[in-house]
Design a protein around this motif. Sequence first.
Motif, short mmCIF file in Angstrom:
data_model
loop_
_atom_site.label_atom_id
_atom_site.label_comp_id
_atom_site.label_asym_id
_atom_site.label_seq_id
_atom_site.Cartn_x
_atom_site.Cartn_y
_atom_site.Cartn_z
N VAL A 158 0.83 -1.20 0.00
CA VAL A 158 0.00 0.00 0.00
C VAL A 158 0.87 1.25 0.00
O VAL A 158 0.53 2.26 -0.63
N LEU A 159 2.01 1.20 0.70
CA LEU A 159 2.95 2.32 0.76
C LEU A 159 4.32 1.86 0.26
O LEU A 159 4.66 0.68 0.36
N ARG A 160 5.09 2.80 -0.25
CA ARG A 160 6.48 2.54 -0.60
C ARG A 160 7.38 3.13 0.48
O ARG A 160 7.15 4.26 0.93
N PRO A 161 8.39 2.40 0.92
CA PRO A 161 9.31 2.97 1.92
C PRO A 161 10.17 4.06 1.31
O PRO A 161 10.47 4.05 0.12
N ASP A 162 10.58 5.02 2.16
CA ASP A 162 11.52 6.04 1.70
C ASP A 162 12.94 5.47 1.62
O ASP A 162 13.73 5.87 0.77
N GLU A 163 13.24 4.57 2.56
CA GLU A 163 14.56 3.92 2.59
C GLU A 163 14.36 2.46 2.99
O GLU A 163 13.33 2.08 3.56
N GLY A 164 15.38 1.65 2.72
CA GLY A 164 15.36 0.27 3.16
C GLY A 164 15.09 -0.72 2.05
O GLY A 164 14.73 -0.35 0.93
N ARG A 165 15.30 -1.99 2.39
CA ARG A 165 15.12 -3.07 1.41
C ARG A 165 14.27 -4.17 2.01
O ARG A 165 14.28 -4.41 3.22
N ILE A 166 13.54 -4.86 1.12
CA ILE A 166 12.73 -6.01 1.51
C ILE A 166 13.19 -7.22 0.70
O ILE A 166 13.36 -7.12 -0.53
N PHE A 167 13.40 -8.33 1.40
CA PHE A 167 13.78 -9.58 0.74
C PHE A 167 12.67 -10.60 0.98
O PHE A 167 12.19 -10.76 2.11
#
Length: 498
Positions: free
Chosen positions: A54-63
Motif C-alpha cells: 500500500v505504501l512505498r518505503p523512503d529507505e530500506g530493502r525487503i527480501f
Amino acid sequence: MVQPLLRAEGISKAFPGVQALDQVSLEIFPGEIHGLVGENGAGKSTLIRILAGVLRPDEGRIFWQGHPVEIADPRHARRLGIAVIHQELSLLPNLSVARNLFLGREPRGWLGMLDHRTMAREARRILAGLEMDLDPGALVGILPFAQRQMLEIARAVSEDARLLIMDEPTSALSEREIARLFELLRELKSRGVSVLFISHRLEEVFRIADRITVLRDGRHIGTFPTAEVTPSAVVRMMVGREIREMFVRSGSPGAEIALEVQGLSRPGAFRDISLEIRRGEIVGLFGLVGAGRSEVARALFGLDPVDRGEIRIEGKAVRIRSPADAIAAGMAFIPEDRKAQALFLSMAVRSNIAISALHRLARAGFLWGSQLEAWTWPYIRQLDIRPPRPGMPVRHLSGGNQQKVVIARWLMLRPKILIMDEPTRGIDVGAKAEIHVWMDRLAREGMAILMISSELPEVLGMSDRILVMREGRIVGRLARGEATADRILALAMGDPHG
C-alpha cells in the motif's frame, strides 16, 4: 541455517511532520508466528502497509525468500504470497461463502459462465481441509464476525499465501472464538505458513507467538523469543517507562444516587435491568458476548427504544427517547466502536470535540475555526491529545488519541453520568493507563461512570462495584472487595455457585 521467508532491512517512512518509521528491521521465518507490538503511533500500521504494497518505503530493502523485491501494490503482495487480514474485513456481504472464497478467480464453464457447481465443490474441499464448518452457499453478510474472519483466512490460504499478516484479529471475538482461531493458526504454522500477529492484548501475543518484535516511536527496540521475555519487560520497552499502576482507583463514591434504573426491558435484548450508580462511583458491567451489555447502554442513552422500565437521574424520573433527551438530562455515552459510532473521521480534531456543544458555542448561528480552536485547545492540552493539532483530521490520530477526542467532546458538556462501552478497546497499554487515570479523576470530581468492558483486569481494577450480565439479565452484583476473576466468569457462564 534456515533462511527467512521475509526480511525487511532499515525501513524508513516519513509523512509531513511525522517520522513514522526510522530504520526498522524485521525477520519472519517459515512456519513462525511472530508477534508485533507497540503503542499506537509506534509504526506498526505503517510497516504493515509497506509489506502489503500500500505504501512505498523512503529507505530500506525487503527480501522475499532471499530475493530483493519492491512490492509495487497489494496485488503484487498477494502474488508473492503476502495476505493481510485487516480488522475491517474485505469480504462482500451480499455474496455467498463460495463466491467470496474465489473472488476474482472464479471457475468458469461453457461460454465463460460461472461454474457454481465446481465452485461449491472446491469451496467445501478447502473449508474441510481447514476444519471450517461453513456452508458454501450461505450469504457472508449473515455470518458471525468470527466465521467471516475464518473465511478471509481460508481465502488467503487457498491463494497460496505464505505469510498472513493479522491486524488485531481478536478484538471482536469471544474467548471460545479466540481459542478456535489459535488452533487454526497453529495448524497453518505446521504447514509452513508464517503469521505476523499484531495485537494490543499482550497475554494473547504471549500465548500464540514464537518471537516478539517491539516497536516504539517508529524504531525497532528489539526482537526476542517469547520464552525469554516477560510481559512486564515488553511493556517497559513499548512505552519507554515503567507502568507501575495500570489501574488507578483512588477515590470513593459519594452517598447521592446519580442514576437509578428500575425494571428496564427491551424484548429480545434484555429484561428487568435494575441498577444504581452514585456520584463519584465507577460501576463495571461485565458479560460474555451476547449478554446484552451494549444493548443496555444504547437504551439508557436513547439510541434504542425500551418496552418498559423507569430511569431516574438525581432522584427525578426522566423519559429518554433520544440521545438529545439523554444529553439534556446530563448523560454522555462513549460507544464501543468509536470510528463507526462516535467520530467524524474526515473532520478536524477541534470539530469532533466541539460538535456536541455547538448549540452552546455558536453566536447568532455562526462559528469560526479560530473560535473552535480557542474553545477546544484546553481539552487537547488537558487530555494530552497527540499530535496537538486542532485542525488535523481525526482519522490521522492513533486509537488512543481518538478515544481522548471522544472523552474531550463530553467533558465540554460537563455531564453528570458517563457511560463508557469498551473504553480501552484497541488502544495500546500506555494510552490505556492514561484513560484509566482520567476515569479515576472524573469519578473523584463527582461524575457517575458506568463502564462496560470485556477485559476482566480492567473491570476488577477500575470498578467500585461490578454487575454481571448473562442472557439479557443481571445475574450477579459484587462489591470491589469480594470480586474475583473466577467468580465473575462463573456468574457470566451460568455457574450457580459463582
